[in-house]
Design an enzyme around this catalytic site. Structure first.
Site, PDB file in Angstrom:
ATOM      1  N   TYR A 146       0.868  -1.663   0.572  1.00  0.00           N
ATOM      2  CA  TYR A 146      -0.013  -0.323  -0.117  1.00  0.00           C
ATOM      3  C   TYR A 146       1.013   0.866  -0.287  1.00  0.00           C
ATOM      4  O   TYR A 146       0.753   2.428  -0.023  1.00  0.00           O
ATOM      5  CB  TYR A 146      -1.015   0.214   0.998  1.00  0.00           C
ATOM      6  CG  TYR A 146      -2.570  -1.059   0.894  1.00  0.00           C
ATOM      7  CD1 TYR A 146      -1.668  -2.130   0.276  1.00  0.00           C
ATOM      8  CD2 TYR A 146      -3.193  -1.304   2.055  1.00  0.00           C
ATOM      9  CE1 TYR A 146      -3.045  -2.359   0.608  1.00  0.00           C
ATOM     10  CE2 TYR A 146      -4.244  -2.298   1.908  1.00  0.00           C
ATOM     11  CZ  TYR A 146      -4.252  -3.291   1.306  1.00  0.00           C
ATOM     12  OH  TYR A 146      -4.719  -3.983   1.349  1.00  0.00           O
ATOM     13  N   LYS A 195       3.713 -14.992   2.545  1.00  0.00           N
ATOM     14  CA  LYS A 195       4.034 -16.456   1.448  1.00  0.00           C
ATOM     15  C   LYS A 195       5.176 -16.142   1.090  1.00  0.00           C
ATOM     16  O   LYS A 195       5.880 -16.242   0.037  1.00  0.00           O
ATOM     17  CB  LYS A 195       3.356 -15.265   0.336  1.00  0.00           C
ATOM     18  CG  LYS A 195       2.568 -16.158  -0.800  1.00  0.00           C
ATOM     19  CD  LYS A 195       1.384 -17.581  -1.119  1.00  0.00           C
ATOM     20  CE  LYS A 195       1.584 -17.750  -1.601  1.00  0.00           C
ATOM     21  NZ  LYS A 195       0.365 -19.155  -1.847  1.00  0.00           N
ATOM     22  N   ASP A 227      -2.426 -17.984   2.408  1.00  0.00           N
ATOM     23  CA  ASP A 227      -3.324 -18.781   1.746  1.00  0.00           C
ATOM     24  C   ASP A 227      -4.389 -19.993   2.196  1.00  0.00           C
ATOM     25  O   ASP A 227      -5.152 -19.436   2.819  1.00  0.00           O
ATOM     26  CB  ASP A 227      -3.150 -19.447   0.406  1.00  0.00           C
ATOM     27  CG  ASP A 227      -1.980 -20.027   0.293  1.00  0.00           C
ATOM     28  OD1 ASP A 227      -1.014 -19.824   1.452  1.00  0.00           O
ATOM     29  OD2 ASP A 227      -1.806 -20.634  -0.966  1.00  0.00           O
ATOM     30  N   ASP A 251      -5.553  -6.591   5.850  1.00  0.00           N
ATOM     31  CA  ASP A 251      -6.146  -6.125   5.678  1.00  0.00           C
ATOM     32  C   ASP A 251      -7.260  -6.991   5.712  1.00  0.00           C
ATOM     33  O   ASP A 251      -8.550  -6.495   5.290  1.00  0.00           O
ATOM     34  CB  ASP A 251      -5.840  -5.105   4.030  1.00  0.00           C
ATOM     35  CG  ASP A 251      -7.268  -4.289   3.527  1.00  0.00           C
ATOM     36  OD1 ASP A 251      -8.116  -3.939   4.621  1.00  0.00           O
ATOM     37  OD2 ASP A 251      -7.090  -3.290   2.633  1.00  0.00           O
ATOM     38  N   ASP A 255     -10.880  -8.812   7.200  1.00  0.00           N
ATOM     39  CA  ASP A 255     -12.235  -8.239   6.850  1.00  0.00           C
ATOM     40  C   ASP A 255     -12.305  -9.737   7.317  1.00  0.00           C
ATOM     41  O   ASP A 255     -14.266  -9.869   7.413  1.00  0.00           O
ATOM     42  CB  ASP A 255     -12.744  -7.973   5.394  1.00  0.00           C
ATOM     43  CG  ASP A 255     -12.694  -6.626   5.078  1.00  0.00           C
ATOM     44  OD1 ASP A 255     -12.014  -5.840   6.282  1.00  0.00           O
ATOM     45  OD2 ASP A 255     -13.310  -6.533   4.557  1.00  0.00           O
TER      46      ASP A 255
HETATM   47  C1  IPM Z   1      -8.887  -0.543   6.607  1.00  0.00           C
HETATM   48  C2  IPM Z   1      -9.688  -0.028   4.986  1.00  0.00           C
HETATM   49  C3  IPM Z   1      -8.465   0.214   4.754  1.00  0.00           C
HETATM   50  C4  IPM Z   1      -7.469  -0.088   4.645  1.00  0.00           C
HETATM   51  C5  IPM Z   1      -8.678   1.454   3.221  1.00  0.00           C
HETATM   52  C6  IPM Z   1      -9.859   2.498   2.967  1.00  0.00           C
HETATM   53  C7  IPM Z   1      -7.627   2.370   2.778  1.00  0.00           C
HETATM   54  O1  IPM Z   1     -10.064  -1.150   3.953  1.00  0.00           O
HETATM   55  O2  IPM Z   1      -8.493  -0.247   7.545  1.00  0.00           O
HETATM   56  O3  IPM Z   1      -9.260  -1.771   6.285  1.00  0.00           O
HETATM   57  O4  IPM Z   1      -7.168  -0.315   3.322  1.00  0.00           O
HETATM   58  O5  IPM Z   1      -6.446   0.260   5.173  1.00  0.00           O
HETATM   59 MG    MG Z   2      -9.673  -3.216   4.849  1.00  0.00          MG
END
Ligand code: IPM
Ligand code: MG
Length: 360
Positions: A146, A195, A227, A251, A255
């Site tokens: 990133y 990885k 993975d 990230d 989620d």
């Molecule tokens: C998170 C979000 C952010 C990230 C985005 C909004 C840039 O997805 O905090 O996980 O990828 O860090």
């Molecule tokens: Mg995120």
């Protein structure tokens, strides 16, 4: 104690969920004899609308001057919002990445707990959900893919895009140390996710994590490929205590981990630098589809505020009080729509904030 909190409500559901966290903080202040001063700042889409840029230098300076930052969420619908017609470096997300970098927030702590009251909302099989889980993802936040060099250009008549994944040993060492330090306060197990069967950056990651592990003989270290980790998270989440990983892997996996807790609306997060300074925000996004409807789940933001009390203000009793109040509100059967199940009482975003504040 008196503390100055920079507040970035942001976009979408951000203003609603942060308002509820402030309601709970005010109750904490009243109950425990503290004073919290709030300074509201703009970042993300609302800052683009007001200032033409997602993050101003003024906002960065005001955040630095505060004792901690409490944030909601930023961004909008990426296909319909005019913010996404702008060049990438002027979009809402660019503001958040720049803020994390400017404040040196390299360590992102995302605790994922399956509350027993929510096992109904967990999409995993009953026999897995019943075991429950309590893990913490330690995501590296200011390096990797990133933040690497990126460009899109035409090469020999073909459009080509490049993103760079780079880590140096110091960046890996400091996040590994954070991971082992929290593991010492928990069940003393670190799973380092990489990885390494493909990527050089992962092979260096593994080597440095192993060096750091030598200073923590009580902690068990295991390495897991990313993975496989994605698979293990839904197969047997109870096996994890602290998971440490690079920015993009963290990230994505966080989620996934949030979903198995029942809802992304439950997942708090703290982003820290080397000191006790931090930015506290829910892990979920701005949910533009339900913004302004008083429907969002404020619990992740309220639990993020609890992390702020614990990590930045060293107010453990107060943090416990907030976490217990959340537990009790769930125990009493109150649910926002995302975690609703049969026989429970549906409440709005502000309704949930009221219930939790009452229980402090
Ligand atoms: C998170 C979000 C952010 C990230 C985005 C909004 C840039 O997805 O905090 O996980 O990828 O860090
Ligand atoms: Mg995120």
């Amino acid at each position: 104690m008196e503390k100055n909190i920079a507040v970035i409500k942001g976009d979408g559901i951000g203003p609603e969920i942060v308002t509820e966290a402030m309601k709970v903080l005010d109750k904490v202040a009243e109950k425990f004899g503290h004073k919290f001063n709030y300074e509201q700042l703009l970042m993300g889409g609302c800052s683009i609308d007001a200032n033409g840029v997602p993050l101003t230098d003024e906002t960065i300076e005001r955040c630095k001057a505060a004792d901690a930052v409490l944030m909601g969420s930023i961004g909008g619908n990426t296909t319909t919002s005019p913010w996404y017609k702008l060049p990438a470096n002027l979009r809402p997300e660019a503001g958040l990445l720049k803020l994390r970098k400017s404040l040196g927030l390299f360590a992102n702590l995302r605790p994922c707990v399956l509350y027993k009251q929510l096992s109904e909302a967990c999409p995993l099989k009953k026999e897995i959900a019943e075991k429950g889980f309590d893990m913490l993802i330690m995501r590296e936040l200011t390096g990797g893919l990133y933040f690497g060099e990126r460009k899109t250009e035409e090469v020999d008549g073909v459009m080509t895009a490049v993103d760079t994944l780079s880590y140096n040993e110091n960046e890996i060492r400091r996040i590994a140390i954070k991971a082992f330090d929290v593991a010492m306060q928990r069940r003393k197990k670190v799973t380092s996710v990489d990885k390494a069967n493909v990527l050089d950056s992962s092979r260096l990651w593994r080597k440095v994590v192993e060096e750091v592990a030598k200073d923590y003989p009580e902690v068990t270290l295991e390495h897991m490929l990313v993975d496989n980790s994605a698979m293990q998270l839904v197969k047997d989440p109870a096996q994890f205590d602290v998971m440490v990983t690079e920015n993009m892997f963290g990230d994505i996996l966080s989620d996934e981990a949030s979903m198995i807790t029942g809802s992304i609306g439950m997942l708090a997060s703290a982003s820290m630098n080397e000191t006790s300074f931090g930015l506290y925000e829910p892990s979920g996004g701005s949910a533009p589809d339900i913004a302004g409807q008083n429907k969002a789940n404020p619990i992740a933001t309220i639990l993020s505020a609890a992390m702020m009390l614990r990590y930045s203000f060293k107010m453990d009793k107060e943090a416990d009080a907030v976490e217990n109040a959340v537990n009790q509100a769930l125990e009493n059967g109150f649910r926002t729509g995302d975690i609703m199940s049969e026989g429970m009482t549906l409440v709005s975003c502000s309704g949930m904030g009221d219930k939790i504040a009452e229980l402090i």
